[in-house]
Scaffold this motif. Structure first.
Motif, PDB file in Angstrom:
ATOM      1  N   HIS A   1     -39.207  -3.126  11.260  1.00 28.16           N
ATOM      2  CA  HIS A   1     -38.013  -2.717  10.253  1.00 28.16           C
ATOM      3  C   HIS A   1     -38.018  -2.821   9.420  1.00 28.16           C
ATOM      4  O   HIS A   1     -36.787  -2.118   8.288  1.00 28.16           O
ATOM      5  CB  HIS A   1     -36.879  -3.846  11.232  1.00 28.16           C
ATOM      6  CG  HIS A   1     -35.544  -4.129  10.429  1.00 28.16           C
ATOM      7  ND1 HIS A   1     -34.564  -3.717  10.616  1.00 28.16           N
ATOM      8  CD2 HIS A   1     -35.103  -4.983   9.886  1.00 28.16           C
ATOM      9  CE1 HIS A   1     -33.282  -3.407   9.817  1.00 28.16           C
ATOM     10  NE2 HIS A   1     -33.603  -4.392   9.580  1.00 28.16           N
ATOM     11  N   ARG A   2     -38.493  -4.316   8.762  1.00 25.49           N
ATOM     12  CA  ARG A   2     -38.008  -4.804   7.616  1.00 25.49           C
ATOM     13  C   ARG A   2     -39.452  -3.420   6.582  1.00 25.49           C
ATOM     14  O   ARG A   2     -39.164  -3.648   5.211  1.00 25.49           O
ATOM     15  CB  ARG A   2     -38.984  -5.705   7.647  1.00 25.49           C
ATOM     16  CG  ARG A   2     -38.312  -7.463   8.099  1.00 25.49           C
ATOM     17  CD  ARG A   2     -38.669  -8.677   7.886  1.00 25.49           C
ATOM     18  NE  ARG A   2     -37.503  -9.570   8.299  1.00 25.49           N
ATOM     19  CZ  ARG A   2     -38.334 -11.091   7.352  1.00 25.49           C
ATOM     20  NH1 ARG A   2     -39.070 -10.744   6.906  1.00 25.49           N
ATOM     21  NH2 ARG A   2     -37.833 -11.528   8.576  1.00 25.49           N
ATOM     22  N   HIS A   3     -40.188  -2.980   6.804  1.00 24.97           N
ATOM     23  CA  HIS A   3     -41.413  -2.223   6.571  1.00 24.97           C
ATOM     24  C   HIS A   3     -41.469  -0.616   6.582  1.00 24.97           C
ATOM     25  O   HIS A   3     -41.363  -0.260   5.269  1.00 24.97           O
ATOM     26  CB  HIS A   3     -43.211  -3.128   6.558  1.00 24.97           C
ATOM     27  CG  HIS A   3     -43.159  -4.473   5.846  1.00 24.97           C
ATOM     28  ND1 HIS A   3     -43.177  -4.320   4.665  1.00 24.97           N
ATOM     29  CD2 HIS A   3     -43.092  -5.704   7.028  1.00 24.97           C
ATOM     30  CE1 HIS A   3     -43.499  -6.730   4.888  1.00 24.97           C
ATOM     31  NE2 HIS A   3     -43.000  -6.658   6.237  1.00 24.97           N
ATOM     32  N   TYR A   4     -40.801  -1.096   7.559  1.00 26.75           N
ATOM     33  CA  TYR A   4     -40.810   0.252   7.654  1.00 26.75           C
ATOM     34  C   TYR A   4     -38.924   1.492   7.826  1.00 26.75           C
ATOM     35  O   TYR A   4     -38.893   2.539   8.630  1.00 26.75           O
ATOM     36  CB  TYR A   4     -41.393   1.588   8.968  1.00 26.75           C
ATOM     37  CG  TYR A   4     -43.113   1.656   8.800  1.00 26.75           C
ATOM     38  CD1 TYR A   4     -44.470   1.876   7.706  1.00 26.75           C
ATOM     39  CD2 TYR A   4     -43.466  -0.180   8.820  1.00 26.75           C
ATOM     40  CE1 TYR A   4     -45.343   1.608   7.265  1.00 26.75           C
ATOM     41  CE2 TYR A   4     -45.457  -0.482   8.658  1.00 26.75           C
ATOM     42  CZ  TYR A   4     -46.087   0.052   7.966  1.00 26.75           C
ATOM     43  OH  TYR A   4     -46.823  -0.044   7.401  1.00 26.75           O
ATOM     44  N   HIS A   5     -38.277   0.593   7.469  1.00 20.10           N
ATOM     45  CA  HIS A   5     -37.573   0.848   6.965  1.00 20.10           C
ATOM     46  C   HIS A   5     -36.947   1.643   9.256  1.00 20.10           C
ATOM     47  O   HIS A   5     -36.199   2.595   8.643  1.00 20.10           O
ATOM     48  CB  HIS A   5     -37.109   2.729   5.978  1.00 20.10           C
ATOM     49  CG  HIS A   5     -37.528   1.326   5.013  1.00 20.10           C
ATOM     50  ND1 HIS A   5     -37.452  -0.255   4.538  1.00 20.10           N
ATOM     51  CD2 HIS A   5     -38.691   1.956   4.628  1.00 20.10           C
ATOM     52  CE1 HIS A   5     -37.939  -0.425   3.351  1.00 20.10           C
ATOM     53  NE2 HIS A   5     -38.709   0.651   3.321  1.00 20.10           N
ATOM     54  N   ASN A   6     -37.116   1.684  10.200  1.00 23.91           N
ATOM     55  CA  ASN A   6     -36.479   2.135  11.153  1.00 23.91           C
ATOM     56  C   ASN A   6     -36.978   3.647  11.510  1.00 23.91           C
ATOM     57  O   ASN A   6     -36.372   3.912  12.620  1.00 23.91           O
ATOM     58  CB  ASN A   6     -35.009   1.744  11.318  1.00 23.91           C
ATOM     59  CG  ASN A   6     -34.477   0.610  11.197  1.00 23.91           C
ATOM     60  OD1 ASN A   6     -35.386  -0.164  11.518  1.00 23.91           O
ATOM     61  ND2 ASN A   6     -32.954   0.830  11.017  1.00 23.91           N
ATOM     62  N   ARG A   7     -37.765   3.461  10.149  1.00 22.71           N
ATOM     63  CA  ARG A   7     -38.205   4.985  10.667  1.00 22.71           C
ATOM     64  C   ARG A   7     -38.757   5.752  11.918  1.00 22.71           C
ATOM     65  O   ARG A   7     -38.107   5.967  12.765  1.00 22.71           O
ATOM     66  CB  ARG A   7     -40.130   5.039   9.622  1.00 22.71           C
ATOM     67  CG  ARG A   7     -40.867   6.516  10.194  1.00 22.71           C
ATOM     68  CD  ARG A   7     -41.490   6.812   8.888  1.00 22.71           C
ATOM     69  NE  ARG A   7     -42.146   7.733   9.241  1.00 22.71           N
ATOM     70  CZ  ARG A   7     -42.416   9.447   8.910  1.00 22.71           C
ATOM     71  NH1 ARG A   7     -41.123   9.119   7.773  1.00 22.71           N
ATOM     72  NH2 ARG A   7     -43.638  10.123   9.615  1.00 22.71           N
TER      73      ARG A   7
END
Length: 501
Positions: free
Chosen positions: A387-393
Motif C-alpha cells: 500500500h505505502r510503496h506501490y500505491h495499491n497498484r
C-alpha cells in the motif's frame, strides 16, 4: 463516546504523515473548518441506529471442557432453539466463530477479539433459527481466519478426528471437525481462499462455497469484501441442500446479494447424472505439490460419475495457474485495509456495520497486536508495504485481472456443466510443533490453496465431496459450476453419494 475537535498537535501529526507543509496558522484554520463536521459526528452519537434482530431467547452458554471437546473444535457451546417447525427442525447447527450470535462470546480465533460479546444475530443465524434449527455453539477457527490449516487459533490447534496429529484444515476447521466427529450434522463456514472446502476435504465432509453474493455475510467479520463467502459444511448432500435453502438470498443489507438467484436445491437431490457434462480440469492435477495418489483417487471418482451417466471430457484452462497470483494481489492489501486497518469492518460499502465488533477489534489492535498469529502479522506487514510503496497498484491490477480469470472459467463452462478436480492436492498435513520455525508455521498454513483460491476470485460455486482416503485421511473431489447453479452441483454430489452407499 464523545467526539472532540482535534488538537493542533494531532493535526500536525496527521499532516506530517501525509507530507503536508502546514504552518500552525494553517492548522488552526483547518481546525475551525472542522467544527461543522464534528458537530455532525456529535449528532450521530445521539441518534439510535437500527440493530439486527434477536428473535429467540437464549442463555450465554459455556466454554466446554477438554473432555467434552476432544478435538478442540468448539470455542463455545450453546443450545439456542429456534422456531418449532421448519426446514431445519430437529437439526443442530454449529456457527463459525467469525459470525455474530447475540449474547454468545465471539473470538474469531484471535486474542484481538477476546472478551467480545455481540448484541446482534447475523442474518444467517436468524434464518437458521426461523427455519427451526438449534444453534449448538460456536466452532473454533483460525486467527482472524487467515490460515488454511488449523494451528493458528488462539485457543490452540484444532485436531482432525481421523488422526489427531493432523490438521483439520482451515480456517473453518472447527466447523469441519464437529461435523466429522458427529457432534452436529450441519455447520456454517466462511471461505476467502478455501476455508470451507479445505477443512471439509481434509475431514471427509461435504462443503459448499456458494456463488459470491448468494449468501449474505451481514453480521460476520470479513477478510476482504470481494472474496468473502459464507456457506454450509455438512454430513450429507441433503443437509447441504437444506442449509443452503435456508441461508441463501438477498437480505437488504449486504449489497453483494442484490443479484442473488436462488434455486430449488432440495429438488436437485436424487435426480441422477444423466445428461450432465463434467469437465476434468487438466490444470487441477499435477501441481508441483500434488500427491499422485490423491490425483488418482480424484480421477477414479470422476470415472464413477461417468459410470453413473455423466458425460466426462478433459478441459484445459491455462489461466487457472494464474488464479493464486491474482488471489494474492487481492487479498493481501484487501485484508490489511479492510480486516486490520479497517478494524474488522472496513468502510465505503453500503452495508450493515456491527459497531460493537469494530470498537472491540480496534481496542485489540491497539493493545494486543503482538499476540496475533504469524500469518496475521505477515498479512499486515506485506499488505501495508504494498500500500505505502506501490500505491495499491497490485491490488488494483489483480482486481482487473479477476475479470479474465472469471471469463476463462465461464468460457469452459459453456461446453460443460461443471469442472472437476482434487479439492486439495494432498491429504491433511501434520500439525506443526509449537516451537517450529516461523517459515514452517506460515508455509503449513498457506500451502494448499492452488485449486481453491482461484474460485474465491472468480466467484464460481465450488462443492467439495468426500471421494476416498489415503492412509486413513480423507480426499475431496471439487465440483465447480456456473454462477448461481449450485443446484447442479448438489445434483451431481447427491448421485455420487448414493453410488458410494
Amino acid at each position: 463516546m464523545t467526539v472532540r475537535l482535534p488538537s493542533i498537535e494531532q493535526l500536525k501529526d496527521i499532516s506530517q504523515t501525509f507530507g503536508l507543509a502546514l504552518a500552525d496558522d494553517d492548522l488552526l484554520s483547518f481546525r475551525e473548518l472542522m467544527r461543522g463536521p464534528i458537530a455532525s459526528c456529535a449528532r450521530l452519537d445521539r441518534l439510535v441506529e437500527p440493530k439486527l434482530p434477536v428473535k429467540y431467547p437464549r442463555a450465554p452458554g459455556y466454554r466446554p471442557s477438554s473432555e467434552e471437546n476432544p478435538y478442540n473444535a468448539w470455542y463455545w457451546k450453546t443450545e439456542i432453539k429456534g422456531a418449532s417447525s421448519g426446514l431445519l427442525a430437529g437439526k443442530s447447527v454449529a456457527i463459525k466463530d467469525n459470525i455474530c450470535v447475540a449474547g454468545v462470546p465471539m473470538m474469531n480465533g484471535s486474542q484481538l477479539l477476546e472478551g467480545y460479546v455481540p448484541e446482534i444475530d447475523a442474518t444467517v443465524v436468524t434464518r437458521i433459527l426461523e427455519a427451526g434449527g438449534t444453534i449448538a455453539g460456536k466452532a473454533a477457527c483460525e486467527d482472524l481466519c487467515f490460515s488454511g490449516a488449523s494451528h493458528t487459533s488462539a485457543t490452540g490447534p484444532i485436531l482432525n478426528p481421523h488422526n489427531v496429529k493432523h490438521s483439520t484444515g482451515g480456517s473453518s476447521g472447527g466447523s469441519a471437525a464437529v461435523v466429522a466427529a458427529g457432534d452436529v450434522p450441519m455447520a456454517l463456514g466462511g471461505d476467502q481462499g478455501g476455508s470451507i472446502r479445505t477443512p471439509s476435504s481434509w475431514c471427509g465432509i461435504y462443503g459448499l462455497k456458494p456463488t459470491w453474493g448468494l449468501v449474505p455475510t451481514t453480521g460476520s467479520m470479513p477478510i476482504s469484501y470481494s472474496v468473502d463467502h459464507c456457506g454450509p459444511m455438512c454430513a450429507s448432500t441433503e443437509d447441504v441442500a437444506r442449509l443452503l435453502t435456508v441461508i441463501a438470498g438477498h437480505d437488504g443489507l449486504d449489497p453483494r446479494t442484490q443479484l442473488a438467484r436462488t434455486d430449488d436445491y432440495l429438488a436437485a437431490l436424487g435426480k441422477g447424472l444423466s445428461g450432465l457434462r463434467v469437465g476434468v480440469l487438466k490444470q487441477g492435477f499435477g501441481h508441483p505439490e500434488s500427491d499422485p495418489e490423491v490425483d488418482r483417487i480424484a480421477r477414479a471418482a470422476i470415472d464413477s460419475l461417468a459410470a453413473t451417466g455423466a458425460t466426462v471430457s478433459e478441459v484445459s484452462i491455462p489461466m487457472h495457474y494464474e488464479g493464486p497470483h491474482i488471489w494474492s494481489g487481492i487479498i493481501l492489501e484487501g485484508a490489511a485495509e479492510m480486516m486490520l486497518k479497517g478494524y474488522g469492518v472496513g468502510n465505503n460499502v453500503a452495508a450493515y456495520y456491527p459497531l460493537s465488533m469494530q470498537e472491540a477489534f480496534a481496542r485489540g489492535m491497539a493493545s494486543r497486536l503482538n499476540d496475533a498469529s504469524e500469518t496475521v502479522k505477515l498479512v499486515l506487514l506485506l499488505g501495508e508495504y504494498l500500500h505505502r510503496h506501490y500505491h495499491n497498484r497490485y491490488h488494483s491490477k489483480a482486481q482487473n485481472l479477476r475479470v479474465l480469470l472469471r471469463d476463462a472459467y465461464d468460457q469452459a463452462l459453456k461446453d460443460v456443466d461443471m469442472l472437476a478436480m482434487p479439492t486439495i492436492p494432498f491429504t491433511a498435513t501434520p500439525i506443526p510443533e509449537p516451537d517450529c520455525a516461523r517459515e514452517v508455521y506460515v508455509d503449513r498454513a498457506l500451502n494448499m490453496q492452488a485449486n481453491t483460491c482461484p474460485f474465491d476470485v472468480s466467484g464460481h460455486p465450488a462443492f467439495t465431496i468426500p471421494c476416498g482416503r489415503k492412509d486413513g485421511l480423507p480426499v475431496g473431489l471439487m465440483l465447480v459450476g456456473r454462477h448461481f447453479e449450485e443446484a447442479r452441483l448438489i445434483q451431481a454430489a447427491s448421485a455420487f453419494e448414493a453410488r458410494k452407499r
